[in-house]
Write a protein that holds these residues in place. Structure first.
Motif, PDB file in Angstrom:
ATOM      1  N   ILE B 355      39.940  38.550  37.361  1.00  0.00           N
ATOM      2  CA  ILE B 355      38.848  37.571  37.226  1.00  0.00           C
ATOM      3  C   ILE B 355      38.593  36.914  38.574  1.00  0.00           C
ATOM      4  N   ALA B 356      39.680  36.560  39.250  1.00  0.00           N
ATOM      5  CA  ALA B 356      39.536  35.936  40.563  1.00  0.00           C
ATOM      6  C   ALA B 356      38.816  36.891  41.505  1.00  0.00           C
ATOM      7  N   ALA B 357      39.151  38.180  41.384  1.00  0.00           N
ATOM      8  CA  ALA B 357      38.502  39.155  42.270  1.00  0.00           C
ATOM      9  C   ALA B 357      37.012  39.242  41.984  1.00  0.00           C
ATOM     10  N   THR B 358      36.638  39.247  40.708  1.00  0.00           N
ATOM     11  CA  THR B 358      35.216  39.387  40.397  1.00  0.00           C
ATOM     12  C   THR B 358      34.453  38.109  40.713  1.00  0.00           C
ATOM     13  N   ARG B 359      35.161  37.004  40.666  1.00  0.00           N
ATOM     14  CA  ARG B 359      34.470  35.746  40.984  1.00  0.00           C
ATOM     15  C   ARG B 359      34.399  35.492  42.479  1.00  0.00           C
ATOM     16  N   ASP B 360      35.103  36.300  43.237  1.00  0.00           N
ATOM     17  CA  ASP B 360      35.105  36.130  44.681  1.00  0.00           C
ATOM     18  C   ASP B 360      33.673  36.276  45.188  1.00  0.00           C
ATOM     19  N   GLY B 361      33.155  35.254  45.810  1.00  0.00           N
ATOM     20  CA  GLY B 361      31.801  35.350  46.331  1.00  0.00           C
ATOM     21  C   GLY B 361      30.749  34.768  45.423  1.00  0.00           C
ATOM     22  N   VAL B 362      31.110  34.430  44.205  1.00  0.00           N
ATOM     23  CA  VAL B 362      30.144  33.749  43.343  1.00  0.00           C
ATOM     24  C   VAL B 362      30.007  32.318  43.846  1.00  0.00           C
TER      25      VAL B 362
END
Lengths: 403, 525, 368
Positions: B355-362
């Motif tokens: 989740i942290a990876a996919t939220r990176d850059g949001v």
């Protein structure tokens, strides 16, 4: 009346919204710490510098070199699949940060000056303490204190004692996993395949060991370039200080003596040919002869069962007589293993890692109350006791082929 | 006919406060003139000579007496008007060989008793009444010189054919739904409930709209206290127009501040019939296919008639699913916010990292991200609802593309968020009652705010708050959460579970039915 | 309203039992294993749990008997009947102070423990204030609805505790539990005293009996209401000792939360449950504080009939909030709790028992 309530509610809502969200930290802004290692600092330069800066500052007895392993989530997504807006430029999924100080909390907070993501310990998987730290009196206890006290950390993180530098352990580059700590964490769970490692010991367990007045064993870990080896064990005395290591074989014996064998193998020779048994499980029971307080006799009975997995001897395994002989051979080997361990633990290290004191407490409480202080310390009744081992091995199956 | 129904009841039960109120509503009678011309003038001035007013003066048979027919074009059944009314009046010459009398009152009597072959006839001398009747589709027959008017029931306007209920579809179950015509609707109920105790108490609501309203119940089951309370509340309705049953609902509900619907509306006759058998009351209103059921509990809103038509295992599982859906519909975005921004420790490590990876850059915090997404979803839902069907599909495609793909690849929201929003949307569609789903949609935002401030602590506080509200809430005085609380274990077999039909031998005890058992043998299971 | 709906405004025997259980299970459930392990140092603490449960039941039985003598009468009314009006005023005022302090204690507990396990920067003032607002909202509604919340929340709490315990079974080590029967009676008694503090709360029977459909059922409600916490405490204590051993348990600030922290659900969406457990526990604290606030208001309105419930809520809330903010640290907080419970021994246990004796001797009885 109603108006007043409404306005009160409104006030409170506004207040919370204006001042609110104190603890909001976005998940991608957290530095997930998955592994922590504790070493003795290599040089004393930083110590000197700190002394010059503030000579009157309260100082601890021991300085620690603490290394955090922090996950870089972006690195977990392989190749170009990552989100275009991602901020990570490296392929690596982890970051090791070392820092030293005489308080671990100080070190942990010191990290905040170096990394944008604040350390977050709730996903801490492993704690590796170096041999040097563990060998000194009370430093081991100091090292785990913060992890037990901090409500943020888990009691279920695994603890290992490293032979050599602890930071080397989390610096390995495993091929199978991206994050070394997770890799070590998984290796540490393989007790049901191999009994040469100790069953996983968590920080919670260590807390229990430290509070109880027994010796105890922690799993040993050795770092190599691309992998680690979790085998053998470190024996701690009642003073919570490392006094020696057990080798792989000895650890296997220790597991048999404490009844922690879940799997693994036993080798035996039959007519000069090797036969290997896959262990399904083992049970132990202890009988204590406490007639003579000064010389308590323990008999540890081990019952082990398994399946033949390899047989280089071309024999008829379905023959009852041969089976008997095989079982006896395995039992003999089992006893040898245990006796070797007992020799090391009982006579060399003089530490009750087998848990005999605990057995006395559970089953002979009135006696235990009298000798509690004289067991491993004082009169050292443990050293004076006698320990015998009787093993029985049952072969339950012979595998798919007979010869 | 409705009016007649009411008048007969009036004679029987003038003591009822409800009827008294109804009496008070009547305007003072305006007496009829004996002159036909004068009457026609009065009617024309009263109604303003509208375009659809139909006045036909004609001679009665071979007498010298004039009569006039007054009706609203389109509201009356024109076949009936011609075949049974006009032609009979004109051919009144040779009735049974008798000579036609000359006295207008006698002619009127003759018309009433012999000539008109219509099943529903009435006499009235109150002009206001007569106008009301004409406006609701009756024919008024004025005879010159007579002091009374014959009112011929000939309601027969064009109605929509019955269709499958749009808002509540079932896989298994009857396909008919209510229509806008109240008479058709009573028929549908009557056909399912052939009990002699089925009552239709009629009245009119709306000072100007004069919409017919029927309270339906089964007299031998319903709790009389509740019935009186319903009637009392309906009598308080004081508004000039009632277009939809929603007006009635909002006038008589217990708590207008609550987001929860306290009265159920349905267009399924089988549902209404089932509710009547349970001891509930239904309110039918002319001009809308939505029939009100009351009192209700939150359990009823999460039930579907299909739970009973399918076998009990399927019914039970469907219900469990719906309770889960209710929970997810309110709390899943809030949980996402709480877990992601406050308690990532609760999520399994691997999931947390990804989740942290996919939220990176949001660029937005999780709260703003979910607020955006949930609002977008609401917008899409609203847009799809109001648009004509062909364009509605376009909305779906645009929304799906924008939310599902573009937003993620632009890095505005994280893919996990999309999954959460989709889950929430699906969960709220799984709730069978639309008003309840709306309530949940509102509470979702509340829970999200609480989660943004206090994390999971806030979510639990919201949950407690909703529960406090629900325990305090009543529907026509009956606890909304029954039989959860007050606990009525005997009702639990038809709540979250749906026990086999042979076990359901009692009506819901929370409704205090007069007749508690549903089987002839009673509770001898 | 009809007789039937009126009956729904009253509470049944079982409902009363659930109320008692809800009010009893509060902060104590998190801390009692520590007190008990400290006192007995062994698994034998379970004897203390049962022993103190029995003592609580005897006291509760007497309180229920007293309240049942005066059906449909408030505490103030019957104390006035038994021991003159001025005594009634003084006693009810004391009870009000006691129950109000209890509300303060509970909301401060919420603040403290949330601060430790859930929040780091959120001010404790906001945590408690939001909680207090919710409690106010519950008390401002109808009384019976507030009591019905117990019926809703207690099963939820039990389900979550059951899940936690289910997943900890694999962590229970028999060697932590043994030896059995190793403690002497002195330490057991000390343990009894320690757990006894966690049972306080059943005195609500004095005030809520007037709502019971059949006040004579009070003693049975007490039995049910205490049996639930006794069983719960027993199970929790066994698990705490089984998982941690007595040696560790005495060193944990909140052993029950630590127990929940040990749980790992492999493959679930939630790997850990401690925050879930903790927030579910908020429900029990909510029930407890709502009931205490409600009782304070019952007593106040019975003395001063002119002032309405809403006014009392508005007057009391700032006071409750202020008192809750008084303890400076954890030590202060725990000693506040102990002093509160000990003063409770006199106000709500000893004096009512004396009142019961007086009523018996003088033969005073309420009218139906």
């Amino acid at each position: 009346m109603n108006k007043r309530i409404v306005s009160l509610c409104l006030f409170v809502t506004l207040l919370t919204l204006v001042a609110g969200c104190w603890d909001q930290v976005q998940i991608e802004e957290r530095g997930f710490v998955v592994g922590v290692t504790i070493d003795v600092p290599r040089s004393s330069e930083t110590e000197k510098k700190a002394n010059q800066e503030a000579p009157d500052k309260p100082k601890g007895k021991q300085r620690f070199l603490m290394t955090h392993q922090i996950v870089i989530p972006g690195g977990l997504i392989s190749g170009s699949q990552g989100i275009s807006g991602g901020q990570n430029t490296t392929d690596e999924a982890f970051l090791n940060l070392s820092s030293e100080g005489d308080s671990l909390f100080e070190v942990s907070r010191e990290l905040s000056t170096r990394i944008s993501r604040n350390p977050f310990y709730q996903h801490l998987k492993i704690l590796v303490v170096s041999e040097e730290i563990a060998r000194q009196a009370s430093t081991f206890t100091d090292a785990v204190d913060i992890l037990l006290r901090d409500p943020d950390s888990r009691r279920s993180s695994k603890v290992f004692i490293s032979k050599g530098d602890a930071r080397k352990v989390i610096e390995v580059r495993p091929k199978t996993e991206k994050i070394p700590s997770l890799y070590i964490n998984s290796v540490g769970e393989n007790i049901n395949k191999n009994s040469r490692m100790l069953p996983e010991v968590t920080i919670g367990d260590v807390h229990q060991y430290l509070l109880n007045q027994y010796s105890f064993a922690l799993p040993r870990i050795v770092a190599e370039k691309e992998e680690v080896k979790v085998a053998g064990s470190a024996i701690f005395s009642t003073k919570n200080k490392l006094i020696g290591f057990l080798g792989e074989e000895e650890t296997e014996g220790l597991n048999f003596l404490t009844g922690h064998v879940k799997g693994g193998l036993l080798k035996a020779k039959y007519k000069d040919n090797l036969i290997v048994l896959n262990i399904h499980g083992a049970k132990k029971s202890v009988e204590a002869d406490i007639r003579d307080k000064k010389r308590i006799k323990f008999t540890i009975k081990i019952q082990c069962e398994g399946t033949i997995f390899e047989s280089y001897a071309k024999i008829d395994l379905l023959n009852a007589a041969i089976m008997q002989q095989l079982q006896a051979a395995f039992a003999k080997e089992n006893e040898r293993l245990c006796r070797d361990t007992i020799r090391k633990v009982h006579q060399d290290l003089k530490a009750d890692a087998i848990g005999l004191g605990s057995h006395l407490k559970q089953n002979h409480y009135s006696l235990w109350k009298q000798i509690r202080d004289d067991w491993e310390q004082g009169q050292k009744l443990f050293e004076k006791s006698e320990i015998h081992v009787e093993a029985n091995v049952y072969i339950r199956n012979i595998g798919g082929i007979n010869k | 006919m409705l009016r007649r129904f009411l008048t007969t009841r009036r004679k029987k039960k003038t003591s009822s406060p409800f009827i008294k109120k109804a009496l008070q509503q009547q305007s003072p009678p305006v007496l009829l003139s004996t002159r036909l011309q004068e009457n026609m003038e009065t009617i024309k001035t009263e109604l303003g000579a509208p375009h659809d007013l139909l006045i036909r003066s004609l001679l009665i048979g071979n007498t010298r007496h004039m009569c006039a027919i007054v009706a609203i074009d389109g509201l009356v059944n024109s076949d009936m008007l011609h075949d049974q009314v006009l032609s009979h009046i004109q051919l009144m010459i040779s009735m049974a060989g008798k000579s036609v009398p000359d006295e207008p009152q006698t002619i009127l009597g003759l018309l009433y008793e012999e000539v008109l072959s219509v099943s529903e006839l009435n006499k009235s001398s109150n002009l206001i009444d007569i106008i009301d009747c004409v406006l609701s589709g009756d024919i008024a027959l004025f005879v010159d010189g007579a002091s009374e008017v014959i009112i011929i029931d000939s309601k027969g306007w064009k109605t929509r054919a019955t269709e499958e209920p749009v808002s509540e579809g079932v896989v298994r179950g009857p396909r008919d739904g209510f229509t806008e015509n109240i008479r058709d609707n009573t028929v549908r109920i009557r056909r399912r409930v052939k009990d002699k105790n089925l009552r239709f108490d009629g009245s009119y609501v709306g000072v100007r709209s004069k919409t017919a309203l029927i309270i339906a119940y089964i007299d031998s089951i319903v709790d009389p206290e509740m019935l009186n309370e319903v009637k009392r509340r309906i009598a308080t309705i004081d508004i000039d127009e009632v277009e939809e049953s929603g007006f009635v609902e909002q006038w008589i509900e217990d708590d207008f501040l609550s987001p929860f619907p306290q009265i159920h509306n349905t267009e399924r006759p089988d549902k209404v019939a089932a509710a009547l058998f349970q001891g509930r009351v239904a309110i039918l209103l002319d001009g809308t296919p939505m029939v009100l059921i009351l009192p209700i509990t939150i359990g009823l809103l999460l039930h579907s008639p299909e739970d009973y038509y399918d076998r009990w295992i399927a019914g039970t599982l469907a219900r469990l699913l719906r309770y889960l859906a209710a929970f997810l519909a309110v709390f899943s975005p809030a949980f996402y916010i709480a877990l992601v921004t406050f308690h990532p420790g609760l999520i399994p490590s691997d999931l947390a990292f990804s989740i942290a990876a996919t939220r990176d850059g949001v660029p937005f915090p999780a709260f703003v991200e979910s607020l955006m997404m949930v609002t977008t979803m609401e917008l899409l839902q609203e847009a799809g609802l109001r648009l004509p069907k062909p364009i509605g599909q376009t909305v779906g495609i645009v929304g799906g593309l924008v939310i599902g793909d573009a937003a993620v690849s632009a890095g505005i929201v994280s893919p996990v968020m999309v999954i959460v929003v989709a889950l929430t949307a699906i969960a709220s569609f799984a709730i069978p009652s639309y008003p309840l789903a709306i309530a949940f949609r509102m509470l979702r935002f509340l829970a999200m705010f609480a989660a943004a401030i206090f994390g999971i602590y806030g979510v639990v506080l919201t949950f407690i708050m909703i529960m406090i509200h629900l325990t305090n809430l009543t529907s026509i005085g009956y606890p909304y959460l029954a039989p959860f609380t007050p606990q009525m274990p005997q009702d639990w077999k038809d709540l979250i579970l749906r026990a086999p039909i042979t076990f359901l031998r009692k009506r819901p005890g929370s409704l205090h039915p007069k007749d508690e058992t549903r089987t002839r043998t009673g509770d001898s299971t | 309203m009809s007789a039937q709906t009126l009956a729904e405004k009253l509470i049944s025997k079982n409902h009363m039992g659930i109320n008692i259980a809800s009010v009893t299970i509060g902060v104590g459930i998190l801390t009692f294993p520590r007190t008990l392990a400290k006192a007995t140092g062994a698994f034998d603490g379970w004897i203390s749990v049962i022993l103190s449960g029995l003592i609580a039941w005897i006291i509760g039985w007497m309180l229920a008997k007293l309240a049942a003598r005066f059906p449909r009468q408030t505490f103030f009314e019957y104390t006035s009947i038994i021991a003159s009006k001025p005594v009634g005023y003084v006693l009810t005022a004391l009870v009000c102070v006691y129950t109000m302090m209890f509300v303060s204690f509970e909301i401060r507990a919420i603040g403290n423990i949330s601060k430790q396990y859930l929040f780091y920067n959120t001010p404790v003032e906001m945590i408690t204030l939001s909680f207090l607002l919710i409690v106010q909202y519950a008390v401002a509604g109808s009384r019976i609805a507030m009591l019905r919340l117990n019926l809703l929340f207690l099963p939820v709490v039990f389900v979550v505790i059951a899940i936690v315990l289910l997943f900890t079974t694999q962590l229970v080590e028999i060697e932590n539990v043994r030896p059995f029967f190793s403690s002497d009676w002195r330490s057991l008694l000390k343990g009894t005293e320690g757990v006894g503090l966690s049972y306080s709360g059943f005195e609500i029977i004095l005030f809520y009996t007037m709502l019971m459909r059949n006040p004579q059922d009070g003693p049975r409600a007490i039995a049910l209401g205490l049996a639930i916490p006794v069983l719960l405490y027993l199970t929790i204590y066994m698990f705490v000792i089984g998982v941690f051993s007595a040696e560790v348990a005495k060193n944990l600030t909140y052993p029950t939360i630590e127990l929940a922290k040990e749980v790992e659900i492999p493959g679930g969406f939630f790997e850990r449950v401690e925050s879930i457990f903790f927030t579910i526990w908020i429900m029990t604290i909510f029930n407890t504080s709502a009931m205490w606030l409600d009782i304070t208001i019952i007593n106040l309105t019975s003395m001063f009939t002119r002032i309405t419930k809403i006014v009392w809520i508005l007057i009391l809330s700032p006071i409750v909030y202020f008192i809750a903010m008084l303890p400076q640290n954890l030590v202060d907080f725990f000693s506040f709790a102990d002093r509160l419970t000990y003063s409770g021994f006199i106000i709500v246990y000893l004096i009512p028992i004396i009142l019961l004796l007086m009523a018996k001797m003088r033969g005073v009885k309420g009218h139906e």
